[in-house]
Design a protein around this motif. Structure first.
Motif, short mmCIF file in Angstrom:
data_model
loop_
_atom_site.label_atom_id
_atom_site.label_comp_id
_atom_site.label_asym_id
_atom_site.label_seq_id
_atom_site.Cartn_x
_atom_site.Cartn_y
_atom_site.Cartn_z
N GLU A 43 0.86 -1.18 0.00
CA GLU A 43 0.00 0.00 0.00
C GLU A 43 0.90 1.24 0.00
N ALA A 44 0.30 2.39 -0.21
CA ALA A 44 1.06 3.64 -0.21
C ALA A 44 1.85 3.76 1.09
N GLY A 45 3.12 4.11 0.99
CA GLY A 45 3.97 4.25 2.15
C GLY A 45 4.72 2.99 2.52
N ASP A 46 4.30 1.87 1.96
CA ASP A 46 4.98 0.60 2.21
C ASP A 46 5.46 0.06 0.85
N MET A 47 5.37 -1.21 0.61
CA MET A 47 5.86 -1.75 -0.66
C MET A 47 4.87 -1.45 -1.79
N PRO A 48 5.38 -1.14 -3.00
CA PRO A 48 4.49 -0.88 -4.14
C PRO A 48 3.82 -2.15 -4.62
N TYR A 49 2.63 -1.99 -5.21
CA TYR A 49 1.85 -3.14 -5.69
C TYR A 49 2.67 -4.04 -6.59
N GLY A 50 3.49 -3.47 -7.46
CA GLY A 50 4.27 -4.23 -8.42
C GLY A 50 5.32 -5.13 -7.79
N GLU A 51 5.58 -4.95 -6.49
CA GLU A 51 6.56 -5.80 -5.80
C GLU A 51 5.91 -7.02 -5.15
N ALA A 52 4.58 -7.12 -5.20
CA ALA A 52 3.90 -8.24 -4.53
C ALA A 52 4.36 -9.59 -5.06
N GLY A 53 4.41 -9.74 -6.37
CA GLY A 53 4.82 -11.01 -6.96
C GLY A 53 6.26 -11.37 -6.63
N PRO A 54 7.22 -10.47 -6.90
CA PRO A 54 8.61 -10.80 -6.55
C PRO A 54 8.80 -11.07 -5.05
N TRP A 55 8.14 -10.29 -4.20
CA TRP A 55 8.26 -10.50 -2.75
C TRP A 55 7.73 -11.89 -2.39
N ALA A 56 6.54 -12.24 -2.88
CA ALA A 56 5.95 -13.54 -2.56
C ALA A 56 6.83 -14.68 -3.08
N LYS A 57 7.37 -14.51 -4.26
CA LYS A 57 8.23 -15.55 -4.84
C LYS A 57 9.47 -15.77 -3.96
N ARG A 58 10.05 -14.69 -3.48
CA ARG A 58 11.22 -14.80 -2.59
C ARG A 58 10.85 -15.46 -1.26
N TYR A 105 -1.06 -8.38 1.77
CA TYR A 105 -2.03 -7.41 2.31
C TYR A 105 -2.13 -6.25 1.33
N CYS A 106 -3.37 -5.91 0.94
CA CYS A 106 -3.61 -4.77 0.06
C CYS A 106 -5.07 -4.36 0.17
N SER A 107 -5.35 -3.16 -0.28
CA SER A 107 -6.73 -2.70 -0.37
C SER A 107 -7.44 -3.55 -1.41
N VAL A 108 -8.71 -3.84 -1.17
CA VAL A 108 -9.46 -4.64 -2.15
C VAL A 108 -9.48 -3.94 -3.51
N SER A 109 -9.44 -2.61 -3.51
CA SER A 109 -9.47 -1.87 -4.78
C SER A 109 -8.16 -2.01 -5.56
N SER A 110 -7.06 -2.37 -4.89
CA SER A 110 -5.78 -2.51 -5.58
C SER A 110 -5.50 -3.96 -6.00
N TRP A 111 -6.45 -4.85 -5.77
CA TRP A 111 -6.25 -6.24 -6.14
C TRP A 111 -5.86 -6.42 -7.62
N PRO A 112 -6.43 -5.72 -8.57
CA PRO A 112 -6.01 -5.93 -9.96
C PRO A 112 -4.51 -5.71 -10.18
N GLN A 113 -3.93 -4.67 -9.58
CA GLN A 113 -2.50 -4.40 -9.73
C GLN A 113 -1.66 -5.47 -9.03
N VAL A 114 -2.09 -5.87 -7.85
CA VAL A 114 -1.37 -6.90 -7.09
C VAL A 114 -1.45 -8.23 -7.82
N SER A 115 -2.62 -8.57 -8.31
CA SER A 115 -2.81 -9.82 -9.06
C SER A 115 -1.93 -9.85 -10.30
N ALA A 116 -1.82 -8.73 -11.00
CA ALA A 116 -0.97 -8.65 -12.19
C ALA A 116 0.49 -8.90 -11.82
N SER A 117 0.92 -8.37 -10.67
CA SER A 117 2.30 -8.58 -10.22
C SER A 117 2.54 -10.06 -9.91
#
Length: 172
Positions: A63-78, A90-102
């Motif tokens: 989320e804003a102030g923490d890790m960017p949405y685009g880092e969700a995939g690489p972080w989870a993979k690590r 953890y993310c806002s339900v409204s940001s799920w599309p960006q997190v899912s894409a990552s």
């Protein structure tokens, strides 16, 4: 289904007098309080949150102030490579599309992670497609009330600097 509490403050002070079965606590960042949470509530389940991508804990905060949405995939993979089974995103339900894409860009699917959404509507629930049409599987946990979202914390949580989440049966 269960209740998980979190706070940027002192868990022992903020959660005083509340039934505490599970806590989400910060492992790093300016609100790091996981050690205090474990000491104050030794019998509670504790979810360690990584807010800066240091590769610690079982949950990443996107989320804003923490890790960017685009880092969700690489972080989870690590985290998976480090032995964490189904790390929590953890993310806002409204940001799920960006997190899912990552996640997809990293070769991961929704089944590879546990999803913890933020959706402050003041009622315990697990987000589903009713909350975001792009959410094809229900969230594993949903943060439904927050001191930062006026009117979403009923008693006994009202007036406290905390967030409250509903966790599903497969979350822990």
């Amino acid at each position: 289904m269960g209740t998980m509490l979190d706070t940027a403050g002192s868990p022992v002070t903020v959660f005083h007098g509340l039934p505490v079965e599970a806590i989400a606590a910060y492992a790093n960042g300016r609100f790091a309080n996981v050690t205090a949470a474990r000491e104050a509530f030794p019998h509670a389940l504790v979810l360690e949150i990584d807010v800066s991508g240091q590769g610690i804990g079982h949950a990443g905060d996107f989320e804003a102030g923490d890790m960017p949405y685009g880092e969700a995939g690489p972080w989870a993979k690590r985290r998976i490579a480090a032995g964490v089974k189904r790390p929590v995103i953890y993310c806002s339900v409204s940001s799920w599309p960006q997190v899912s894409a990552s996640l997809r860009a990293s070769g991961l699917s929704r089944a590879d992670v546990r999803l913890w959404t933020a959706h402050y509507d003041g009622r315990p629930h697990l987000c589903s497609s009713a909350c975001n049409a792009e959410l094809t599987e229900p969230a594993d946990a949903t943060q439904w009330g927050s001191a930062d979202a006026p009117g979403t914390l009923p008693e006994p949580y009202a007036g406290r600097n905390l967030d409250v989440s509903e966790t599903g049966p497969a979350f822990w």
